[in-house]
Design a protein around this motif. Structure first.
Motif, PDB file in Angstrom:
ATOM      1  N   MET D 107       0.832  -1.200   0.000  1.00 46.14           N
ATOM      2  CA  MET D 107       0.000   0.000   0.000  1.00 46.14           C
ATOM      3  C   MET D 107       0.870   1.255   0.000  1.00 46.14           C
ATOM      4  SD  MET D 107      -3.071  -0.582  -0.387  1.00 46.14           S
ATOM      5  CE  MET D 107      -4.107  -2.049  -0.400  1.00 46.14           C
ATOM      6  N   SER D 108       1.873   1.226   0.842  1.00 47.24           N
ATOM      7  CA  SER D 108       2.753   2.391   0.941  1.00 47.24           C
ATOM      8  C   SER D 108       3.431   2.666  -0.396  1.00 47.24           C
ATOM      9  CB  SER D 108       3.788   2.132   2.048  1.00 47.24           C
ATOM     10  OG  SER D 108       4.904   2.949   1.866  1.00 47.24           O
ATOM     11  N   ILE D 109       3.953   1.624  -1.006  1.00 43.51           N
ATOM     12  CA  ILE D 109       4.672   1.819  -2.275  1.00 43.51           C
ATOM     13  C   ILE D 109       3.691   2.225  -3.382  1.00 43.51           C
ATOM     14  CG2 ILE D 109       6.155   0.727  -4.001  1.00 43.51           C
ATOM     15  CD1 ILE D 109       7.120  -1.165  -1.766  1.00 43.51           C
ATOM     16  N   ALA D 110       2.529   1.573  -3.402  1.00 33.09           N
ATOM     17  CA  ALA D 110       1.573   1.842  -4.473  1.00 33.09           C
ATOM     18  C   ALA D 110       1.144   3.302  -4.466  1.00 33.09           C
ATOM     19  CB  ALA D 110       0.362   0.923  -4.344  1.00 33.09           C
ATOM     20  N   LYS D 111       0.933   3.819  -3.261  1.00 34.24           N
ATOM     21  CA  LYS D 111       0.525   5.232  -3.195  1.00 34.24           C
ATOM     22  C   LYS D 111       1.639   6.143  -3.699  1.00 34.24           C
ATOM     23  CE  LYS D 111      -3.065   4.414   0.147  1.00 34.24           C
ATOM     24  NZ  LYS D 111      -3.308   4.121   1.573  1.00 34.24           N
ATOM     25  N   SER D 112       2.855   5.834  -3.300  1.00 28.12           N
ATOM     26  CA  SER D 112       3.990   6.650  -3.754  1.00 28.12           C
ATOM     27  C   SER D 112       4.107   6.639  -5.270  1.00 28.12           C
ATOM     28  CB  SER D 112       5.311   6.090  -3.208  1.00 28.12           C
ATOM     29  OG  SER D 112       5.341   6.126  -1.825  1.00 28.12           O
ATOM     30  N   VAL D 113       4.081   5.462  -5.848  1.00 27.12           N
ATOM     31  CA  VAL D 113       4.347   5.401  -7.292  1.00 27.12           C
ATOM     32  C   VAL D 113       3.171   5.977  -8.084  1.00 27.12           C
ATOM     33  CG1 VAL D 113       5.948   3.455  -7.035  1.00 27.12           C
ATOM     34  CG2 VAL D 113       3.558   3.001  -7.667  1.00 27.12           C
ATOM     35  N   LYS D 114       1.978   5.840  -7.540  1.00 26.19           N
ATOM     36  CA  LYS D 114       0.833   6.462  -8.227  1.00 26.19           C
ATOM     37  C   LYS D 114       0.984   7.986  -8.217  1.00 26.19           C
ATOM     38  CE  LYS D 114      -4.105   6.775  -8.645  1.00 26.19           C
ATOM     39  NZ  LYS D 114      -5.422   6.663  -8.006  1.00 26.19           N
ATOM     40  N   ASP D 115       1.337   8.514  -7.064  1.00 22.86           N
ATOM     41  CA  ASP D 115       1.555   9.963  -6.975  1.00 22.86           C
ATOM     42  C   ASP D 115       2.611  10.433  -7.964  1.00 22.86           C
ATOM     43  OD1 ASP D 115      -0.272  10.138  -5.010  1.00 22.86           O
ATOM     44  OD2 ASP D 115       1.146  10.492  -3.357  1.00 22.86           O
ATOM     45  N   ALA D 116       3.620   9.604  -8.150  1.00 21.06           N
ATOM     46  CA  ALA D 116       4.714   9.993  -9.043  1.00 21.06           C
ATOM     47  C   ALA D 116       4.321   9.867 -10.497  1.00 21.06           C
ATOM     48  CB  ALA D 116       5.951   9.131  -8.754  1.00 21.06           C
ATOM     49  N   GLY D 117       3.196   9.202 -10.757  1.00 25.30           N
ATOM     50  CA  GLY D 117       2.728   9.118 -12.140  1.00 25.30           C
ATOM     51  C   GLY D 117       2.792   7.731 -12.770  1.00 25.30           C
ATOM     52  N   ALA D 118       3.154   6.712 -11.990  1.00 25.44           N
ATOM     53  CA  ALA D 118       3.171   5.356 -12.546  1.00 25.44           C
ATOM     54  C   ALA D 118       1.750   4.948 -12.916  1.00 25.44           C
ATOM     55  CB  ALA D 118       3.757   4.375 -11.534  1.00 25.44           C
ATOM     56  N   LYS D 119       1.603   4.160 -13.965  1.00 28.76           N
ATOM     57  CA  LYS D 119       0.277   3.793 -14.448  1.00 28.76           C
ATOM     58  C   LYS D 119      -0.119   2.374 -14.029  1.00 28.76           C
ATOM     59  CE  LYS D 119      -0.982   7.204 -17.438  1.00 28.76           C
ATOM     60  NZ  LYS D 119      -0.878   8.356 -16.503  1.00 28.76           N
ATOM     61  N   ILE D 120       0.895   1.568 -13.686  1.00 28.37           N
ATOM     62  CA  ILE D 120       0.629   0.167 -13.345  1.00 28.37           C
ATOM     63  C   ILE D 120       1.526  -0.225 -12.175  1.00 28.37           C
ATOM     64  CG2 ILE D 120       0.839  -2.226 -14.217  1.00 28.37           C
ATOM     65  CD1 ILE D 120       0.081  -1.108 -16.988  1.00 28.37           C
ATOM     66  N   PHE D 121       0.965  -1.082 -11.317  1.00 29.56           N
ATOM     67  CA  PHE D 121       1.726  -1.524 -10.140  1.00 29.56           C
ATOM     68  C   PHE D 121       2.273  -2.922 -10.378  1.00 29.56           C
ATOM     69  CE2 PHE D 121       2.001  -3.328  -5.770  1.00 29.56           C
ATOM     70  CZ  PHE D 121       2.816  -2.363  -5.201  1.00 29.56           C
ATOM     71  N   ARG D 122       3.517  -3.152  -9.991  1.00 29.95           N
ATOM     72  CA  ARG D 122       4.103  -4.488 -10.126  1.00 29.95           C
ATOM     73  C   ARG D 122       4.452  -5.037  -8.745  1.00 29.95           C
ATOM     74  NH1 ARG D 122       9.412  -6.407 -11.615  1.00 29.95           N
ATOM     75  NH2 ARG D 122       8.954  -7.541  -9.709  1.00 29.95           N
ATOM     76  N   GLY D 123       4.503  -6.361  -8.636  1.00 34.94           N
ATOM     77  CA  GLY D 123       4.881  -6.986  -7.371  1.00 34.94           C
ATOM     78  C   GLY D 123       4.839  -8.490  -7.569  1.00 34.94           C
ATOM     79  N   GLY D 124       5.859  -9.183  -7.100  1.00 28.73           N
ATOM     80  CA  GLY D 124       5.946 -10.622  -7.312  1.00 28.73           C
ATOM     81  C   GLY D 124       5.247 -11.403  -6.209  1.00 28.73           C
ATOM     82  N   ALA D 125       4.338 -12.300  -6.572  1.00 22.67           N
ATOM     83  CA  ALA D 125       3.686 -13.171  -5.595  1.00 22.67           C
ATOM     84  C   ALA D 125       4.325 -14.563  -5.642  1.00 22.67           C
ATOM     85  CB  ALA D 125       2.191 -13.258  -5.892  1.00 22.67           C
ATOM     86  N   LYS D 148      -6.029  -5.941  -3.565  1.00 20.77           N
ATOM     87  CA  LYS D 148      -6.354  -4.829  -2.659  1.00 20.77           C
ATOM     88  C   LYS D 148      -5.739  -3.521  -3.131  1.00 20.77           C
ATOM     89  CE  LYS D 148      -7.583  -6.288   1.943  1.00 20.77           C
ATOM     90  NZ  LYS D 148      -7.173  -6.329   3.362  1.00 20.77           N
ATOM     91  N   VAL D 149      -4.501  -3.605  -3.601  1.00 17.07           N
ATOM     92  CA  VAL D 149      -3.844  -2.415  -4.151  1.00 17.07           C
ATOM     93  C   VAL D 149      -4.691  -1.826  -5.270  1.00 17.07           C
ATOM     94  CG1 VAL D 149      -1.904  -1.645  -5.581  1.00 17.07           C
ATOM     95  CG2 VAL D 149      -1.469  -2.998  -3.511  1.00 17.07           C
ATOM     96  N   ARG D 150      -5.160  -2.688  -6.154  1.00 18.54           N
ATOM     97  CA  ARG D 150      -5.975  -2.216  -7.277  1.00 18.54           C
ATOM     98  C   ARG D 150      -7.246  -1.543  -6.778  1.00 18.54           C
ATOM     99  NH1 ARG D 150      -6.470  -6.732 -10.832  1.00 18.54           N
ATOM    100  NH2 ARG D 150      -7.619  -7.562  -9.072  1.00 18.54           N
ATOM    101  N   GLU D 151      -7.909  -2.180  -5.807  1.00 15.02           N
ATOM    102  CA  GLU D 151      -9.126  -1.597  -5.258  1.00 15.02           C
ATOM    103  C   GLU D 151      -8.884  -0.212  -4.677  1.00 15.02           C
ATOM    104  OE1 GLU D 151     -11.121  -4.082  -2.275  1.00 15.02           O
ATOM    105  OE2 GLU D 151     -10.663  -5.749  -3.664  1.00 15.02           O
ATOM    106  N   GLU D 152      -7.819  -0.114  -3.895  1.00 11.26           N
ATOM    107  CA  GLU D 152      -7.593   1.151  -3.180  1.00 11.26           C
ATOM    108  C   GLU D 152      -7.042   2.254  -4.069  1.00 11.26           C
ATOM    109  OE1 GLU D 152      -6.503   1.739   0.557  1.00 11.26           O
ATOM    110  OE2 GLU D 152      -7.525  -0.008   1.400  1.00 11.26           O
ATOM    111  N   THR D 153      -6.173   1.888  -5.014  1.00 11.92           N
ATOM    112  CA  THR D 153      -5.496   2.936  -5.794  1.00 11.92           C
ATOM    113  C   THR D 153      -6.036   3.057  -7.209  1.00 11.92           C
ATOM    114  OG1 THR D 153      -3.852   1.397  -6.673  1.00 11.92           O
ATOM    115  CG2 THR D 153      -3.320   2.488  -4.585  1.00 11.92           C
ATOM    116  N   GLY D 154      -6.755   2.044  -7.662  1.00 10.43           N
ATOM    117  CA  GLY D 154      -7.193   2.065  -9.055  1.00 10.43           C
ATOM    118  C   GLY D 154      -6.122   1.655 -10.051  1.00 10.43           C
ATOM    119  N   LEU D 155      -4.935   1.355  -9.574  1.00 12.94           N
ATOM    120  CA  LEU D 155      -3.862   0.946 -10.495  1.00 12.94           C
ATOM    121  C   LEU D 155      -4.046  -0.518 -10.910  1.00 12.94           C
ATOM    122  CD1 LEU D 155      -0.582   2.356  -8.834  1.00 12.94           C
ATOM    123  CD2 LEU D 155      -1.809   3.278 -10.819  1.00 12.94           C
ATOM    124  N   PRO D 156      -3.978  -0.820 -12.195  1.00 11.82           N
ATOM    125  CA  PRO D 156      -3.924  -2.230 -12.599  1.00 11.82           C
ATOM    126  C   PRO D 156      -2.614  -2.842 -12.080  1.00 11.82           C
ATOM    127  CG  PRO D 156      -4.266  -0.769 -14.507  1.00 11.82           C
ATOM    128  CD  PRO D 156      -3.898   0.090 -13.337  1.00 11.82           C
TER     129      PRO D 156
END
Lengths: 332, 332, 332, 332
Positions: D107-125, D148-156
């Motif tokens: 969540m912390s990272i997703a918010k940061s990168v969205k603010d910076a202008g990233a369009k998609i979130f990555r993360g290895g499961a 959950k990241v997608r729900e909260e931030t809207g980032l695919p």
């Protein structure tokens, strides 16, 4: 040494070092002078020198290379040639044909690249060729044509030297002497370059590790020439879609290890025009200290490497964008 | 030319070729003499020469290299040095230390390797070193020690030449002149070697394609020296368990392309003693025209490359097995 | 554990290890059983286990891999399949076509290679192909033809498995399951192979470091399958005279690091018939634990990799010489 | 087909192709639909189809790959995911941690990168790890955190799939499915990806030629999935100053051969933070269709690849400059 130390104190420190059997090599940086201690066996006792007048500190160098290392000299080396400065954050561009072919050819290209903003003209007079049956360059006649280019355009010129035998004549005509990829570990040539009064561009060997490349630069500096410019030009890999693989990560890596300026030659790496354009933008964005690009007035009839040479118009457009990119990244 | 053609007819053919503006280079093979036509632009009209006395056929060479190509000369080149012949199906072994260090050292090693069956002694007098601060070899004094070895043991000696400046003196003392990996494309040095009366061992460059290597040999042959021995010594790859990767497939590949003998140096490739032993067996089994191996009387105190040098006893055992292997594979 | 320790004592040691939250993995060697302690975080206190009955010593493993390491098990692993033993100093040869094409084809080849002395038959039923439009193998029908070969000739068979989905059926038909180059780090497939009751040949990845390869073998052993055979098959380099570069130095290097047997596949590395012959001799001389060679009754019409397949006569001659070479080198 | 051809006419052409025993694969481009003819043996007679209603031309494809080739489809493929479009000249950035570690972390990272202008979130499961003893990812729990990241931030979100067994669940949770370097030639996995309704990022294999990579993409397209994004992430070379060598010249080379979008992942190539920054600028300048960058809120305690992850502030600054660079180069 302390900032603003007098020549006398520097000389006294040099004498003290040499009295103990070491070689002392003073290297002027931006603000202060560093003195390299060479040819020690085992470690040097700092206590011998710490008390001397003007000595600020004694830093042991832990790398296999010394004079080229950032440890030894923290400030960037600036190499000045004509209007160009390599290493001060600017982006001087070197441009010209692969080989000097005729007066008409070099004059035409030189004027184009000067108009586009290039600061230095390049052109091969002695050409290292894989085959003994390929065009080997115009030799001394080529050097004279380069001198004419300088006279007419005011651009300093850089050209390759292939052996110790021709070093004197190349040094006489060229403003920068280039040591080519195949000679990166030609140690006799490196030593001769170390005694030259000209700046040297040292191209990376086809499969040289960063450390081997810095060691080759050390051979030059060890002989007393501090004006060394590193040039990445692609390394040999399994890849077949480009002639060599341009290793751009070596630029930040070299800057971390060494205070020497490092430029990029995308033309030889790519071998294909449209890749050259893309990689030139990338080099400008990367923070390189300069770019060297092949330009030809008539690439399709060039005597060597035509396919990788840009058209003058293409180069003009390229320069505009490279400068714009540099303006963004340079603002540190 | 026909078998048994007279000198006069050969000279007449040479004259006919040169009258047309080409260079003619006669190369004696086992049974017959071939004459290379060089420096033609475009193709050569066979009709000009087919009618000449003693001319058997005119073969166009389709490779970028000519004199070195199997197309041009079908029979293997034999290079004779002392008792050794490279290229006739035998397996001459060259052995000795990486560097000449002292008279005692070279004499001790030379006697050991001679007893074990080595045909030629190796030892570096001028050493190419990555660092300017490493031991650079004994120079001329080293050459003199090699001459002493030859006097006392009767073994011919091979040593590396690093530059044109020292070529004369190396040529004077050595029975075979070696051009090292880093100088494979030092074209001035290759040209000088082409004018030498000594056989030349041409080591493969660290990342040289087969074609580039053969082209480097062409530089030597083009100047008139036919006694070229190729030497595979490992190429640079991503691999980290050995210093370089010995590319044994280049041996059959080179033999297909070229009539020149090719030997293998597993010591520099591996960099570790137990790999050297295994790769020496492999080289003998492969059909190489010779093997070059580092042996030291006291590897742990060697001034360079100790870890890859064999102990004399180890070498003695190795020679026995290599010869036995060669006896099996050689029977063609 | 001590030599001749009873099953009960081994089980007691296993219980003691697992009670502390670790995984215990007993591995039978030649003379004694070793027990691997896995899934520890941080170091293991030897004192916990040293006092147990039958425990000889507790050796900390300093490598990133454990079960595959020579540190953990000093004696060579022997993998037995039919008459063949991999790892005991013998040189079993695996031979057969690249792909299973028809009953007639496999029977003809199998008889030839058996006569020549091959111990195991190879043939691809599921083929990994760069292009989706290339022949992908006969699949299950190919497996059935391999089973017929075994029935008729008595030769065990090895074939490649490409995915977890087909593992059961491949395991059912094959005596050895092969994991190919492209799947060396397909970790799901490795884990499935670790649960198999069949020995596994693990080919080296196209650009795998030795350590990565051993780690891939560790994935298999970690799941409980100790019968892993490593197979060197050439790595990707800048070289163009062969398909890949056979890295023979990895054989002694792997033997130093690991107790697992290692064989060589010169066919895929070279890609050209005459190089395959030379490299097969080299592999026999090197001390490899086996060689895998492609043979085809009609190479010119093979559905895949014909140019690298030997003719049956060629293979017959090759086997004689390989065995003679092995007899020399094997005598340690 | 002609612009604006109706569905009926397309279906009629498909039927005509399949009636002749071929496979027909319609691919919608920007303006028009192309229909690939697959599984032909030998050449296809254009006359069969040229007369059909709506058929504009029949173009034979001369490359080993078909559907991915620029010959077959001249217009760039656009892959749309959320707000991002890959292939239309924009520069969408994918950012996030190497591995999903906890809800708080993502969540912390997703918010940061969205603010910076990233369009998609990555993360290895599911994490492919060289060692079986390294952290293997949170698995399905990790996928849920991504949702959950997608729900909260809207980032695919994009995440890696390692095997066919887990494809369904990854496909369910992820907006883009990534196939990793080690699986580039896991053909079963490629075929499964070809049947997916999700776009696929196909990373280049560690030593894959451009042609092999495009062939791997062909496997996916051949099964019907046209939404393939290529991702350069560095190749294995002899170089040691960076983890892998980022091969930027492959970007213009791939664009010439193929209509598929190609993005760059400098994080895995470099392995060191300051190189990642420099290479990100270079990627933006080069004309890549996107960049994928690792960002971590606490790199020093990351469970994997911390040294290459950027700090959120660093990423914020990076995005500003990358966008400015892209604005210059994008204006074609």
């Amino acid at each position: 040494m302390e900032k603003g130390t007098t020549e006398e104190k520097i000389q006294a420190a040099v004498n003290a070092i040499e009295k103990r059997g070491y070689t002392a090599r003073p290297i002027p940086g931006g603000d202060r002078v560093s003195i390299g201690i060479l040819h020690n066996k085992g470690s040097v006792d700092a206590a011998h020198f710490l008390g001397l007048d003007g000595v600020k500190e004694v830093i042991p160098v832990t790398k296999p290379y010394k004079l080229v290392s950032r440890e030894f000299q923290q400030e960037n080396t600036h190499v000045k040639v004509g209007d160009a400065v390599f290493g001060n954050g600017s982006l001087p561009v070197i441009a010209g044909p692969c080989a000097v072919e005729s007066e008409k050819q070099v004059m035409s290209i030189a004027k184009s690249v000067k108009d586009a903003g290039a600061k230095i003209f390049r052109g091969g007079a002695f050409k290292p060729r894989t085959s003994p049956y390929s065009f080997q360059g115009l030799g001394k006649q080529g050097l004279k044509l380069l001198a004419k280019v300088r006279e007419e355009t005011g651009l300093p010129v850089v050209t390759e030297v292939m052996d110790v035998e021709n070093f004197d004549v190349v040094e006489e005509y060229a403003d920068i002497v280039q040591i080519g990829t195949r000679n990166m570990q030609n140690f006799s040539l490196l030593r001769r370059a170390g005694k030259s009064y000209r700046p040297v561009i040292l191209k990376r060997g086809m499969s040289a590790m960063l450390q081997e490349w810095l060691m080759a630069a050390e051979y030059i500096m060890e002989e007393g020439n501090n004006n060394v410019i590193l040039c990445e030009r692609g390394v040999r890999t399994f890849v077949r879609h480009s002639r060599n693989t341009l290793d751009l990560s070596v630029v930040p890596a070299a800057k971390k290890e060494s205070h020497l300026p490092i430029i990029v030659d995308p033309s030889h790496a790519a071998g294909v025009r449209d890749q050259v354009v893309a990689l030139s933008y990338a080099s400008a964005a990367l923070g390189a200290d300069g770019v060297m690009i092949e330009v030809h007035n008539n690439p399709d009839e060039a005597l060597s490497d035509g396919a990788q040479s840009l058209y003058p118009d293409q180069f003009f457009d390229l320069m505009k964008k490279m400068n714009a990119i540099h303006a963004i990244v340079g603002e540190k």
